[in-house]
Design a protein around this motif. Structure first.
Motif, short mmCIF file in Angstrom:
data_model
loop_
_atom_site.label_atom_id
_atom_site.label_comp_id
_atom_site.label_asym_id
_atom_site.label_seq_id
_atom_site.Cartn_x
_atom_site.Cartn_y
_atom_site.Cartn_z
N PHE A 170 -19.05 47.35 18.72
CA PHE A 170 -17.96 46.47 19.14
C PHE A 170 -17.00 47.20 20.08
N ASN A 171 -16.61 48.42 19.74
CA ASN A 171 -15.68 49.17 20.58
C ASN A 171 -16.29 49.55 21.93
N THR A 172 -17.57 49.94 21.92
CA THR A 172 -18.21 50.33 23.16
C THR A 172 -18.37 49.15 24.10
N LEU A 173 -18.76 47.99 23.60
CA LEU A 173 -18.88 46.80 24.44
C LEU A 173 -17.54 46.40 25.03
N ASN A 174 -16.48 46.59 24.32
CA ASN A 174 -15.16 46.32 24.86
C ASN A 174 -14.87 47.22 26.06
N ASP A 196 -28.83 54.16 26.14
CA ASP A 196 -29.24 55.41 25.49
C ASP A 196 -28.50 55.62 24.18
N LEU A 197 -27.19 55.30 24.20
CA LEU A 197 -26.39 55.48 22.98
C LEU A 197 -26.87 54.56 21.87
N LEU A 198 -27.16 53.30 22.22
CA LEU A 198 -27.60 52.36 21.19
C LEU A 198 -28.97 52.74 20.65
N ARG A 199 -29.85 53.25 21.53
CA ARG A 199 -31.16 53.69 21.07
C ARG A 199 -31.00 54.80 20.02
N TYR A 200 -30.10 55.70 20.30
CA TYR A 200 -29.84 56.79 19.35
C TYR A 200 -29.23 56.25 18.06
N ALA A 201 -28.21 55.38 18.21
CA ALA A 201 -27.49 54.89 17.04
C ALA A 201 -28.36 54.01 16.15
N LEU A 202 -29.27 53.25 16.76
CA LEU A 202 -30.05 52.29 15.99
C LEU A 202 -31.38 52.85 15.48
N TYR A 203 -31.95 53.83 16.19
CA TYR A 203 -33.29 54.31 15.82
C TYR A 203 -33.30 55.75 15.32
#
Length: 345
Positions: A170-174, A196-203
């Motif tokens: 939520f904060n990053t999309l803002n 890249d950040l979401l790939r790391y955070a989610l996987y």
């Protein structure tokens, strides 16, 4: 198996001692037979209590009385022929007098005393069976409690992670949304970083621990994204110059501190700063986050919120008694320090 070996040792020991001391095989065989005769009743009582009476009746409050009733019945049956022996015949008295290694004035009293001592020994073995069963029961209960505690801890950590990832997203999309209005080209580049950040955070963070090098790269990119919202009035400093090596760490531990630093430490109208660093101190990892302080109004104040609560709880669960977490404000700045012991070999 341990109990079987103990009982074998107890039964064989008198015969073993006899063969070593006398070397008489005939006498040793007689000692072994006598030991069997003496130990058979107590072994029977012990096994009946250990295998049946104690677990079936004693640990059940509604059936506990049957434990005592059945034990009294067993003792009565085993000792019935000795309880009322009547007068000892003269020939038996003579034989006893000749074979006993000491003189006895009242053979009947000696006989009754011997029967009473046998009864006491049998009661002792009942208590021994109760004690062994109780120790085993306590051990099983302790293992069960530890297992339930472990499952509860894992469930809580999973819940905290699920709570953290949406908060981070939520904060990053803002941040990206704000950037699209300022610099669309930079926003497009930042979307790649966000991917890249979401790939790391989610996987990559579905594991309990991740390589420290990967976590450092993640924070480095994340700070770059957060910095996009800052103007020239803000100074952002970061220092992750340490040799990560083979060290591992729980994922996404420090994101809430970085978020708070930018949220409360940056003001577009006044000079502000954010300083984030990570150092190795012996075997310990030290993370520091310091920022200028521009408090929000109402309940939205630095040092509070779900992010810091999650960080504190995750540290308690993952690194119990192996961390320190301090955070304080001095009026113009706010500083957080997390030290985790034993990260480096």
């Amino acid at each position: 198996m341990t109990q079987v070996l103990i009982w074998i040792f107890v039964i064989l020991m008198p015969a073993i001692l006899n063969i070593f001391l006398t070397g008489n095989k005939t006498q040793t065989a007689q000692v072994f037979k006598t030991t069997l005769v003496i130990m058979a009743p107590v072994l029977f009582i012990y096994l009946v209590n250990y295998l049946w009476l104690v677990p079936r009746f004693l640990f059940d409050k509604s059936k506990k009385k049957w434990f005592w009733i059945l034990n009294a019945l067993i003792l009565s049956i085993l000792n019935a022929r000795y309880m009322f022996p009547g007068p000892i015949p003269d020939d038996v008295q003579t034989q006893l007098s000749e074979n006993l290694p000491f003189s006895v004035d009242n053979l009947w009293a000696w006989y009754a005393g011997t029967v009473f001592m046998a009864f006491i020994v049998q009661c002792v073995f009942i208590l021994l069976a109760v004690g062994v069963r109780q120790i085993q029961r306590n051990h099983e209960l302790r293992l069960k409690i530890e297992e339930e505690k472990r499952k509860g801890t894992e469930a809580e950590l999973t819940w905290l992670k699920h709570q953290l990832n949406p908060h981070f997203l939520f904060n990053t999309l803002n941040n990206i949304s704000s950037l699209t209005q300022i610099d669309p080209d930079k926003a497009q580049e930042s979307i790649g970083q966000l991917s890249d950040l979401l790939r790391y955070a989610l996987y990559d963070t579905d594991k309990d621990f991740v390589p420290l090098s990967g976590e450092i790269e993640f924070m480095d990119n994340y700070i770059d994204l957060m910095q996009l919202r800052c103007n020239e009035m803000t100074t952002v400093e970061k220092d992750f110059s340490l040799a990560a090596g083979d060290a591992v760490i729980a994922p996404l531990l420090f994101i809430s501190l970085i978020e708070n630093a930018f949220k409360h430490g940056v003001n577009a109208r006044y000079p502000s700063f954010v300083r984030i660093g990570m150092q190795q101190d012996g075997k310990d990892l030290v993370f520091t986050c310091e920022n200028s302080l521009f408090e929000k109004t109402g309940t939205d104040r630095i040092g509070s919120g779900i992010g810091l609560e999650n960080l504190q709880r995750r540290l308690e669960l993952i690194y119990p008694k192996a961390f320190t977490f301090t955070h304080q404000a001095d009026g113009q700045s706010y500083k957080s320090v997390v030290r985790i012991n034993g990260i480096f070999a």
